[in-house]
Design a protein around this motif. Structure first.
Motif, PDB file in Angstrom:
ATOM      1  N   MET A   1       0.909  -1.530   0.264  1.00  0.00           N
ATOM      2  CA  MET A   1      -0.213   0.235   0.380  1.00  0.00           C
ATOM      3  C   MET A   1       1.083   0.786  -0.146  1.00  0.00           C
ATOM      4  N   LYS A   2       0.592   1.953  -1.025  1.00  0.00           N
ATOM      5  CA  LYS A   2       1.469   3.577  -1.225  1.00  0.00           C
ATOM      6  C   LYS A   2       0.904   4.795   0.017  1.00  0.00           C
ATOM      7  N   LYS A   3       2.209   5.155   0.483  1.00  0.00           N
ATOM      8  CA  LYS A   3       1.424   5.691   1.506  1.00  0.00           C
ATOM      9  C   LYS A   3       2.262   7.209   1.279  1.00  0.00           C
ATOM     10  N   VAL A   4       0.815   7.610   1.893  1.00  0.00           N
ATOM     11  CA  VAL A   4       0.824   9.004   0.633  1.00  0.00           C
ATOM     12  C   VAL A   4       0.677  10.532   1.983  1.00  0.00           C
ATOM     13  N   LEU A   5       1.501  11.807   1.584  1.00  0.00           N
ATOM     14  CA  LEU A   5       0.716  12.386   2.851  1.00  0.00           C
ATOM     15  C   LEU A   5      -0.015  13.440   2.327  1.00  0.00           C
ATOM     16  N   ILE A   6      -0.616  13.669   2.663  1.00  0.00           N
ATOM     17  CA  ILE A   6      -1.962  16.182   1.730  1.00  0.00           C
ATOM     18  C   ILE A   6      -1.343  16.535   2.524  1.00  0.00           C
ATOM     19  N   THR A   7      -0.250  17.748   2.945  1.00  0.00           N
ATOM     20  CA  THR A   7      -0.844  18.711   3.470  1.00  0.00           C
ATOM     21  C   THR A   7      -1.906  19.969   3.610  1.00  0.00           C
ATOM     22  N   GLY A   8      -2.400  20.540   3.901  1.00  0.00           N
ATOM     23  CA  GLY A   8      -3.686  21.271   4.079  1.00  0.00           C
ATOM     24  C   GLY A   8      -4.879  20.184   3.771  1.00  0.00           C
ATOM     25  N   ILE A   9      -4.657  18.971   4.571  1.00  0.00           N
ATOM     26  CA  ILE A   9      -5.896  18.314   4.710  1.00  0.00           C
ATOM     27  C   ILE A   9      -7.215  18.957   5.038  1.00  0.00           C
ATOM     28  N   ARG A  10      -7.449  20.355   6.128  1.00  0.00           N
ATOM     29  CA  ARG A  10      -8.721  20.283   6.441  1.00  0.00           C
ATOM     30  C   ARG A  10      -9.281  21.433   5.198  1.00  0.00           C
ATOM     31  N   GLY A  11      -8.763  21.660   4.172  1.00  0.00           N
ATOM     32  CA  GLY A  11      -8.614  22.800   2.916  1.00  0.00           C
ATOM     33  C   GLY A  11      -9.819  21.719   2.518  1.00  0.00           C
ATOM     34  N   GLN A  12      -9.969  22.776   0.598  1.00  0.00           N
ATOM     35  CA  GLN A  12     -11.234  22.295   0.385  1.00  0.00           C
ATOM     36  C   GLN A  12     -10.422  21.119  -0.575  1.00  0.00           C
ATOM     37  N   ASP A  13      -9.552  21.051  -0.795  1.00  0.00           N
ATOM     38  CA  ASP A  13      -8.864  20.457  -2.154  1.00  0.00           C
ATOM     39  C   ASP A  13      -8.246  19.299  -1.486  1.00  0.00           C
ATOM     40  N   GLY A  14      -7.510  19.345  -0.707  1.00  0.00           N
ATOM     41  CA  GLY A  14      -7.092  18.576   0.800  1.00  0.00           C
ATOM     42  C   GLY A  14      -8.837  17.107   1.119  1.00  0.00           C
ATOM     43  N   ALA A  15      -9.596  18.008   0.911  1.00  0.00           N
ATOM     44  CA  ALA A  15     -10.577  16.502   1.059  1.00  0.00           C
ATOM     45  C   ALA A  15     -10.950  15.972   0.140  1.00  0.00           C
ATOM     46  N   TYR A  16     -11.054  16.627  -1.474  1.00  0.00           N
ATOM     47  CA  TYR A  16     -11.206  16.276  -2.190  1.00  0.00           C
ATOM     48  C   TYR A  16     -10.444  14.885  -2.915  1.00  0.00           C
ATOM     49  N   LEU A  17      -8.861  15.210  -2.552  1.00  0.00           N
ATOM     50  CA  LEU A  17      -8.025  14.238  -3.348  1.00  0.00           C
ATOM     51  C   LEU A  17      -7.935  13.694  -2.111  1.00  0.00           C
ATOM     52  N   ALA A  18      -8.100  13.806  -0.540  1.00  0.00           N
ATOM     53  CA  ALA A  18      -8.030  12.149   0.322  1.00  0.00           C
ATOM     54  C   ALA A  18      -9.260  10.872   0.148  1.00  0.00           C
ATOM     55  N   LYS A  19     -10.311  11.898  -0.432  1.00  0.00           N
ATOM     56  CA  LYS A  19     -11.214  11.009  -0.443  1.00  0.00           C
ATOM     57  C   LYS A  19     -10.633   9.842  -2.317  1.00  0.00           C
ATOM     58  N   LEU A  20     -10.115  10.808  -3.235  1.00  0.00           N
ATOM     59  CA  LEU A  20      -9.827  10.302  -3.960  1.00  0.00           C
ATOM     60  C   LEU A  20      -8.547   9.148  -4.194  1.00  0.00           C
ATOM     61  N   LEU A  21      -7.948   9.361  -3.306  1.00  0.00           N
ATOM     62  CA  LEU A  21      -6.806   8.855  -3.443  1.00  0.00           C
ATOM     63  C   LEU A  21      -6.853   7.672  -2.511  1.00  0.00           C
ATOM     64  N   LEU A  22      -7.905   7.489  -1.551  1.00  0.00           N
ATOM     65  CA  LEU A  22      -8.087   6.378  -0.783  1.00  0.00           C
ATOM     66  C   LEU A  22      -9.356   5.712  -1.254  1.00  0.00           C
ATOM     67  N   GLU A  23     -10.164   5.621  -2.726  1.00  0.00           N
ATOM     68  CA  GLU A  23     -10.654   5.471  -3.271  1.00  0.00           C
ATOM     69  C   GLU A  23      -9.512   4.497  -4.220  1.00  0.00           C
ATOM     70  N   GLU A  24      -8.254   4.990  -4.025  1.00  0.00           N
ATOM     71  CA  GLU A  24      -7.323   4.427  -5.295  1.00  0.00           C
ATOM     72  C   GLU A  24      -5.977   3.086  -4.560  1.00  0.00           C
ATOM     73  N   GLY A  25      -6.885   3.525  -3.116  1.00  0.00           N
ATOM     74  CA  GLY A  25      -6.319   2.593  -2.323  1.00  0.00           C
ATOM     75  C   GLY A  25      -4.640   2.727  -2.063  1.00  0.00           C
ATOM     76  N   TYR A  26      -4.870   4.364  -1.940  1.00  0.00           N
ATOM     77  CA  TYR A  26      -3.524   4.920  -0.718  1.00  0.00           C
ATOM     78  C   TYR A  26      -3.458   4.645   0.231  1.00  0.00           C
TER      79      TYR A  26
END
Ligand code: NAP
Ligand code: F7E
Length: 348
Positions: A1-26
């Motif tokens: 499982m690839k490990k990814v860090l998103i900075t700005g997780i509480r912002g607009q893009d952080g939330a949508y990106l986190a959702k996408l990457l979780l769906e992609e198995g990260y």
């Protein structure tokens, strides 16, 4: 499982990106600066709060950034953290530069020293083009930023490119034009307009107070833009890309579009250097106010996303009309829900 860090997780893009990457198995880590009111409403709204591993990392703190990166050695880091409000950058230029410029360098230095194979995404911006030198703006268009925010992002952009060239790091910059959604903060103009217009519709507000209605922007839909970020990071070569819709609309058009959604049609008048807009009954529904103007403005932006289309196969589906429809529908739904809850509490 690839490990990814998103900075700005509480912002607009952080939330949508986190959702996408979780769906992609990260395995998704979200870097958050400490706050006395740690609200994760965006992650909760997308139903991913429990799936994101939150760690504290403030871009202002060298040792904090270095330790997090040394300890975790992420496969990828998406740097979305920023003081991102252009208007505020005129009031807090030093803070803005410290976070947006030096914050990026702190991450790059930590990657260079402790985690050389980590892929890095930098959130560059159409604000780099500022007083535009070419229409439409693309990857090769010269930059001319017009705010402390834009200038801070200019440093961040070039230092990311420089570390790619100097140290052979996998660094990409996404030069993203404005992208909006129901998760946008209320200080930005799209959300402010849809929020005020929805309140007017529900009888909760009389009029919208606004700044420069002549400025034009290329507004897209945030979930599609985070998908573009993902494509850039998974492309075999580290390169920079523009993401845009190729359409430009004024703030005035944005206001008219939002009001037309609630079947209110406006008549504009200019009075003592201010614009006002009246509804069919003569009520003032919009008024311009100098407090929302910027000392130096970006008048016009429109992007050319053909490189992203040709190389990554990325293309926006949601354009201006649809975007306003999505945001107005969601805003009205949310406000009505709030009103119902308040009534229940009062009656109960
Ligand atoms: P946003 O909603 O304002 O989110 C930015 C996040 O950065 C916030 O969660 C904020 O934390 C965090 N942050 C601020 N200072 C920090 C610090 N010192 N240390 C750690 N985190 C910090 O922005 P966005 O719209 O999602 O945009 C994401 C990125 O893309 C930003 O870098 C922005 O400049 C850039 N960008 C945005 C657009 C756009 O149209 N949305 C276009 C081009 C580029 P708090 O929640 O605690 O405030
Ligand atoms: O302003 C005008 C304002 O604050 C858009 C950030 O995400 O996108 C965003 O920056 C335009 C400007 O976004 C009001 O003067 C008029 O011309 O929504 P905004 P922005 O400045 O374009 C870029 C790409 C980023 O990178 C940034 O991080 O609208 N405007 N009246 C107003 N703007 C606001 N906020 N409020 C008003 O009342």
């Amino acid at each position: 499982m690839k490990k990814v860090l998103i900075t700005g997780i509480r912002g607009q893009d952080g939330a949508y990106l986190a959702k996408l990457l979780l769906e992609e198995g990260y395995e998704v880590y979200g870097a958050d600066r400490r706050s006395s009111d740690a609200s994760y409403w965006r992650l909760e709204k997308l139903k991913i709060k429990d799936k994101v591993k939150i760690i504290y990392m403030d871009l202002l703190e060298d040792s904090n950034v270095a330790e997090v990166i040394r300890e975790h050695r992420f496969d990828q880091i998406y740097n979305l953290a920023a003081q991102s409000f252009v208007h505020a950058s005129f009031k807090q230029p030093i803070l803005t530069s410290n976070v947006n410029s030096l914050g990026v360098l702190r991450i790059l230095e930590a990657i260079r020293m402790f985690s050389k194979d980590t892929k890095f995404y930098q959130a560059s911006t159409s604000e780099l083009f500022g007083k535009v030198i070419e229409i439409p703006q693309k990857e090769t268009t010269p930059f001319y930023p017009r705010s402390p925010y834009g200038v801070s992002k200019l440093f961040a952009h070039w230092i990311t490119v420089n570390y790619r060239e100097a140290y052979d790091m996998f660094n990409v910059c996404g030069i993203l034009f404005n992208h909006e959604s129901p998760l946008r903060s209320i200080e930005f103009v799209t959300k402010k307009v849809v929020n005020s217009v929805s309140k007017i519709k529900l009888g909760l507000l009389e009029k919208l107070e606004i700044g420069n209605i002549e400025a034009k922007r290329d507004w897209g839909y945030a979930p599609e833009y985070v998908y573009g970020m993902y494509l850039m990071m998974n492309h075999n070569v580290p390169e920079d890309f523009v993401l845009a819709t190729g359409e430009s609309h004024s703030v005035k058009e944005l206001i008219e579009k939002a009001f037309s959604f609630i079947d209110m049609y406006l008549r504009w008048e200019e009075k003592d250097g201010r614009f006002i807009a009246l509804d069919k009954n003569g009520n003032i529904r919009v008024v311009t106010d100098k407090q929302y103007y910027r000392p130096s403005e970006v008048d016009f932006l429109v992007g050319d996303y053909s490189k992203a289309k040709n190389v990554l196969g990325w293309e926006p589906k949601v354009k201006f009309d649809k975007l306003i429809e999505i945001m107005m529908t969601e805003e009205l739904k949310e406000l009505e829900k709030l009103r119902r809850n308040e009534n229940t509490i009062l009656q109960g």
